[in-house]
Design a protein around this motif. Structure first.
Motif, PDB file in Angstrom:
ATOM      1  N   ALA B 318       0.847  -1.261  -0.138  1.00  0.00           N
ATOM      2  CA  ALA B 318      -0.044   0.036  -0.001  1.00  0.00           C
ATOM      3  C   ALA B 318       0.907   1.280   0.082  1.00  0.00           C
ATOM      4  O   ALA B 318       0.662   2.343  -0.697  1.00  0.00           O
ATOM      5  CB  ALA B 318      -0.961   0.042   1.165  1.00  0.00           C
ATOM      6  N   ALA B 319       1.993   1.296   0.827  1.00  0.00           N
ATOM      7  CA  ALA B 319       2.832   2.316   0.826  1.00  0.00           C
ATOM      8  C   ALA B 319       3.693   2.604  -0.476  1.00  0.00           C
ATOM      9  O   ALA B 319       3.792   3.703  -0.823  1.00  0.00           O
ATOM     10  CB  ALA B 319       3.781   1.994   2.116  1.00  0.00           C
ATOM     11  N   ASP B 320       3.752   1.687  -1.119  1.00  0.00           N
ATOM     12  CA  ASP B 320       4.606   1.540  -2.250  1.00  0.00           C
ATOM     13  C   ASP B 320       3.700   2.288  -3.626  1.00  0.00           C
ATOM     14  O   ASP B 320       4.066   2.879  -4.308  1.00  0.00           O
ATOM     15  CB  ASP B 320       5.083   0.124  -2.824  1.00  0.00           C
ATOM     16  N   ILE B 321       2.292   1.856  -3.379  1.00  0.00           N
ATOM     17  CA  ILE B 321       1.056   2.368  -4.288  1.00  0.00           C
ATOM     18  C   ILE B 321       1.198   3.828  -4.152  1.00  0.00           C
ATOM     19  O   ILE B 321       0.872   4.629  -5.009  1.00  0.00           O
ATOM     20  CB  ILE B 321      -0.013   1.569  -4.193  1.00  0.00           C
ATOM     21  N   LEU B 322       0.994   4.150  -2.921  1.00  0.00           N
ATOM     22  CA  LEU B 322       1.047   5.571  -2.616  1.00  0.00           C
ATOM     23  C   LEU B 322       1.857   6.370  -2.861  1.00  0.00           C
ATOM     24  O   LEU B 322       1.800   7.706  -3.620  1.00  0.00           O
ATOM     25  CB  LEU B 322       0.730   5.747  -0.920  1.00  0.00           C
ATOM     26  N   TRP B 323       3.153   5.908  -3.159  1.00  0.00           N
ATOM     27  CA  TRP B 323       4.479   6.656  -3.857  1.00  0.00           C
ATOM     28  C   TRP B 323       4.505   6.426  -5.131  1.00  0.00           C
ATOM     29  O   TRP B 323       4.562   7.792  -5.614  1.00  0.00           O
ATOM     30  CB  TRP B 323       5.593   5.983  -2.982  1.00  0.00           C
ATOM     31  N   GLU B 324       4.115   5.367  -5.590  1.00  0.00           N
ATOM     32  CA  GLU B 324       4.365   5.204  -7.164  1.00  0.00           C
ATOM     33  C   GLU B 324       3.355   5.883  -7.996  1.00  0.00           C
ATOM     34  O   GLU B 324       3.399   6.513  -8.918  1.00  0.00           O
ATOM     35  CB  GLU B 324       4.398   3.732  -7.446  1.00  0.00           C
ATOM     36  N   ASP B 325       1.965   5.888  -7.415  1.00  0.00           N
ATOM     37  CA  ASP B 325       0.789   6.324  -8.185  1.00  0.00           C
ATOM     38  C   ASP B 325       0.483   7.901  -7.781  1.00  0.00           C
ATOM     39  O   ASP B 325      -0.224   8.461  -8.539  1.00  0.00           O
ATOM     40  CB  ASP B 325      -0.420   5.387  -7.993  1.00  0.00           C
ATOM     41  N   TYR B 326       0.644   8.210  -6.598  1.00  0.00           N
ATOM     42  CA  TYR B 326       0.499   9.293  -5.964  1.00  0.00           C
ATOM     43  C   TYR B 326       1.403  10.630  -5.461  1.00  0.00           C
ATOM     44  O   TYR B 326       1.276  11.611  -5.192  1.00  0.00           O
ATOM     45  CB  TYR B 326      -0.703   9.128  -4.833  1.00  0.00           C
ATOM     46  N   GLY B 327       2.613   9.894  -5.706  1.00  0.00           N
ATOM     47  CA  GLY B 327       3.838  10.700  -4.940  1.00  0.00           C
ATOM     48  C   GLY B 327       3.690  11.087  -3.506  1.00  0.00           C
ATOM     49  O   GLY B 327       4.133  12.055  -3.107  1.00  0.00           O
ATOM     50  N   ILE B 328       2.972  10.104  -2.839  1.00  0.00           N
ATOM     51  CA  ILE B 328       3.043  10.515  -1.406  1.00  0.00           C
ATOM     52  C   ILE B 328       3.910   9.637  -0.505  1.00  0.00           C
ATOM     53  O   ILE B 328       3.814   8.315  -0.739  1.00  0.00           O
ATOM     54  CB  ILE B 328       1.406  10.061  -0.790  1.00  0.00           C
ATOM     55  N   CYS B 329       4.528  10.052   0.327  1.00  0.00           N
ATOM     56  CA  CYS B 329       5.521   9.537   1.151  1.00  0.00           C
ATOM     57  C   CYS B 329       5.066   9.252   2.547  1.00  0.00           C
ATOM     58  O   CYS B 329       4.733  10.011   3.233  1.00  0.00           O
ATOM     59  CB  CYS B 329       6.881  10.293   1.219  1.00  0.00           C
ATOM     60  N   VAL B 330       4.984   7.854   2.738  1.00  0.00           N
ATOM     61  CA  VAL B 330       4.423   7.568   3.954  1.00  0.00           C
ATOM     62  C   VAL B 330       5.548   6.423   4.524  1.00  0.00           C
ATOM     63  O   VAL B 330       6.186   5.937   3.547  1.00  0.00           O
ATOM     64  CB  VAL B 330       3.177   7.020   4.013  1.00  0.00           C
ATOM     65  N   ARG B 331       5.209   5.767   5.783  1.00  0.00           N
ATOM     66  CA  ARG B 331       6.109   4.531   6.281  1.00  0.00           C
ATOM     67  C   ARG B 331       5.296   3.341   6.319  1.00  0.00           C
ATOM     68  O   ARG B 331       4.310   3.650   7.285  1.00  0.00           O
ATOM     69  CB  ARG B 331       6.863   5.185   7.443  1.00  0.00           C
ATOM     70  N   ALA B 332       5.809   2.287   5.865  1.00  0.00           N
ATOM     71  CA  ALA B 332       5.141   1.080   6.188  1.00  0.00           C
ATOM     72  C   ALA B 332       6.025   0.055   6.979  1.00  0.00           C
ATOM     73  O   ALA B 332       7.243   0.567   7.447  1.00  0.00           O
ATOM     74  CB  ALA B 332       4.946   0.130   4.815  1.00  0.00           C
ATOM     75  N   GLY B 333       5.423  -0.716   7.674  1.00  0.00           N
ATOM     76  CA  GLY B 333       5.987  -1.991   8.352  1.00  0.00           C
ATOM     77  C   GLY B 333       6.052  -1.686   9.805  1.00  0.00           C
ATOM     78  O   GLY B 333       4.918  -1.557  10.088  1.00  0.00           O
ATOM     79  N   ALA B 334       6.821  -2.158  10.675  1.00  0.00           N
ATOM     80  CA  ALA B 334       6.953  -2.275  12.036  1.00  0.00           C
ATOM     81  C   ALA B 334       7.249  -0.849  12.812  1.00  0.00           C
ATOM     82  O   ALA B 334       7.122  -1.114  13.904  1.00  0.00           O
ATOM     83  CB  ALA B 334       7.632  -3.421  12.553  1.00  0.00           C
ATOM     84  N   HIS B 335       8.028  -0.102  12.137  1.00  0.00           N
ATOM     85  CA  HIS B 335       8.341   1.261  12.639  1.00  0.00           C
ATOM     86  C   HIS B 335       9.257   1.002  13.525  1.00  0.00           C
ATOM     87  O   HIS B 335       9.214   1.895  14.871  1.00  0.00           O
ATOM     88  CB  HIS B 335       7.245   2.050  13.111  1.00  0.00           C
TER      89      HIS B 335
END
Lengths: 76, 379
Positions: B318-335
């Motif tokens: 999901a985070a990768d789609i947000l970046w690739e399709d929308y240019g939105i930088c978020v963080r996925a995973g366990a933090h």
């Protein structure tokens, strides 16, 4: 040969204290400057605040003596 | 690009931060290692950073602030310097690995550790603090805000508990220093660890800790100090006691500039703006189909974080789609906070974390919310 004269050198517990002292002196117009701490005060390194004896006399009563560790007469 | 990964690091810094760093690179010598102008310039830079942080955190004096390379080093300094092999420590499942791993290592050396649990919204079960108390309990270490859920810890409660039982209170303020008002004296905090590169708006490679006057700890690192050079032991005076070796002067120049900028804007003003952006985002996505939001949003006051998942979809995808399709930088995973994921059942899936800054705009937040709703509709 450079003529020596008497100064009063204030020493500090830490570099942070010395920098705080310098800032306070600048704000209040207290004369003097930071120098490498003379070896007769402490062997090693550190900073001291050097004042002329007449300036020390004039300001001593108005200085915050919690801001420095000791005032030592030094000939340089 | 829309940058919503501010809980990892803030990207958009005020211009004064970079300018201060460049000035330091060009003009600063080694602080506290002499008295010529370049070295004094460096020492003034460091003192300015100390002074601004003391003001921001309401510390007793700049001497209470010691600098480290990051909050992890600050937490290691505090925990390894205060906890002895026969001590018991109370912490929480909300902690980052920067708290957990030093505690696990101390546990291998004989210390005991108890973990306060959370409810299904990630709120701490405060009644457990008393339950975990033992005769050898020495220290409580808590995060001020979870970097996963954004939930705040009730520091007034934890501080009162620590004071009542004579325990040392260590706070991990990685997510809150600079993001919200903090008064270490009013809160009764003994040690507060911070990072420079998040809400304090400094560069990476900076951090530090506030230490209450009178509290001493064994230093993590010893070495050059600029004073008492012939002593075989490292000086015990704060802040030198916890600062061996040459400091990161260009980094601290940036950190001091960042904190000064925060003070000039007002930390309350910046906090309110972040909260408004966080709330706007939450309200736009809260009813999106099959979007699960983690954390408690009943309280109006929290860290500017919204973590979520799209059904059972992998958070990383999901985070990768947000970046690739929308240019939105978020963080996925366990933090880096494994126990809260275990508690909330997201070990396998992870979470998609949106984290906001006052540097973000309403338009960016609305665009991100729109993207979340579109992805949710896709199913």
């Amino acid at each position: 040969m450079r003529r020596k004269r008497q100064y009063i050198v204030l020493s500090f517990a830490s570099t942070a204290r010395a920098m705080g002292w310098e800032k306070e002196c600048a704000a209040r117009g207290i004369p003097g400057r930071l120098i490498p701490l003379p070896s007769e005060i402490t062997a090693g390194c550190g900073l001291g605040w050097r004042m002329l004896p007449e300036d020390w006399q004039a300001w001593q009563s108005q200085l915050n003596d919690a801001g420095y560790d000791a005032a030592t007469p030094v000939e340089q | 690009m829309i940058y919503l990964d501010n809980a990892a690091t803030t990207l958009q810094k005020p211009p004064c931060v970079g300018q201060a760093m460049l000035d330091a690179l060009e003009h600063a010598g080694n602080p506290g290692r002499g008295a010529h102008e370049p070295t004094l310039h460096a020492a003034r830079i460091v003192y300015h950073a100390r002074e601004t942080l003391a003001t921001l955190l309401h510390a007793e004096s700049p001497d209470c602030i010691a600098f480290t390379a990051n909050v992890t080093q600050a937490l290691n300094t505090a925990l390894c310097g205060l906890v002895r092999p026969d001590d018991h420590v109370i912490t929480t499942v909300c902690e980052h690995n920067s708290v957990l791993r030093p505690l696990y290592r101390l546990r291998e050396q004989g210390a005991e550790v108890s973990f306060v649990e959370v409810d299904d919204t990630g709120r701490l079960r405060y009644e457990q603090f008393e339950k975990f108390l033992r005769p050898n309990t020495r220290l409580v270490v808590v995060t001020h805000a979870s970097n996963v859920t954004g939930n705040l810890t009730d520091l007034a409660f934890v501080s009162a508990f620590a004071k009542k039982h004579g325990l040392t209170l260590v706070v991990d303020a990685a997510q809150t220093a600079g993001a919200r008002p903090i008064d270490v004296q009013a809160l009764g905090v003994d040690v507060l660890c911070f990072t420079g590169h998040k809400a304090l708006l400094g560069p990476q490679g900076t951090g530090g800790l506030y230490v209450r006057p009178g509290l001493t700890m064994a230093p993590l690192v010893v070495g050059g100090s600029g004073i008492h050079s012939f002593d075989e032991t490292h000086p015990s005076q704060m802040p030198t006691a916890l600062e061996a070796g040459t400091l990161n002067v260009p980094g601290l120049a940036g950190l001091g500039a960042g904190v000064e900028w925060i003070l000039s804007q007002g930390v309350e003003v910046l906090h309110e703006k972040e909260m408004a952006l966080t709330r706007l985002f939450y309200e736009k996505i809260v009813h999106a189909p099959d979007v699960k939001i983690y954390g408690s949003f009943d309280e109006t006051d929290r860290a500017p974080i919204v973590s979520l998942n799209f059904g059972d979809a992998d958070a990383a995808r999901a985070a990768d789609i947000l970046w690739e399709d929308y240019g939105i930088c978020v963080r996925a995973g366990a933090h880096c906070a494994p126990l809260i994921h275990k508690a909330l059942g997201t070990v396998e899936q992870g979470m998609v974390r949106f984290s906001f800054s006052h540097q973000n705009t309403e338009a960016e937040v609305l665009r991100a919310a729109e993207a979340v709703c579109e992805l949710a509709e896709e199913g």
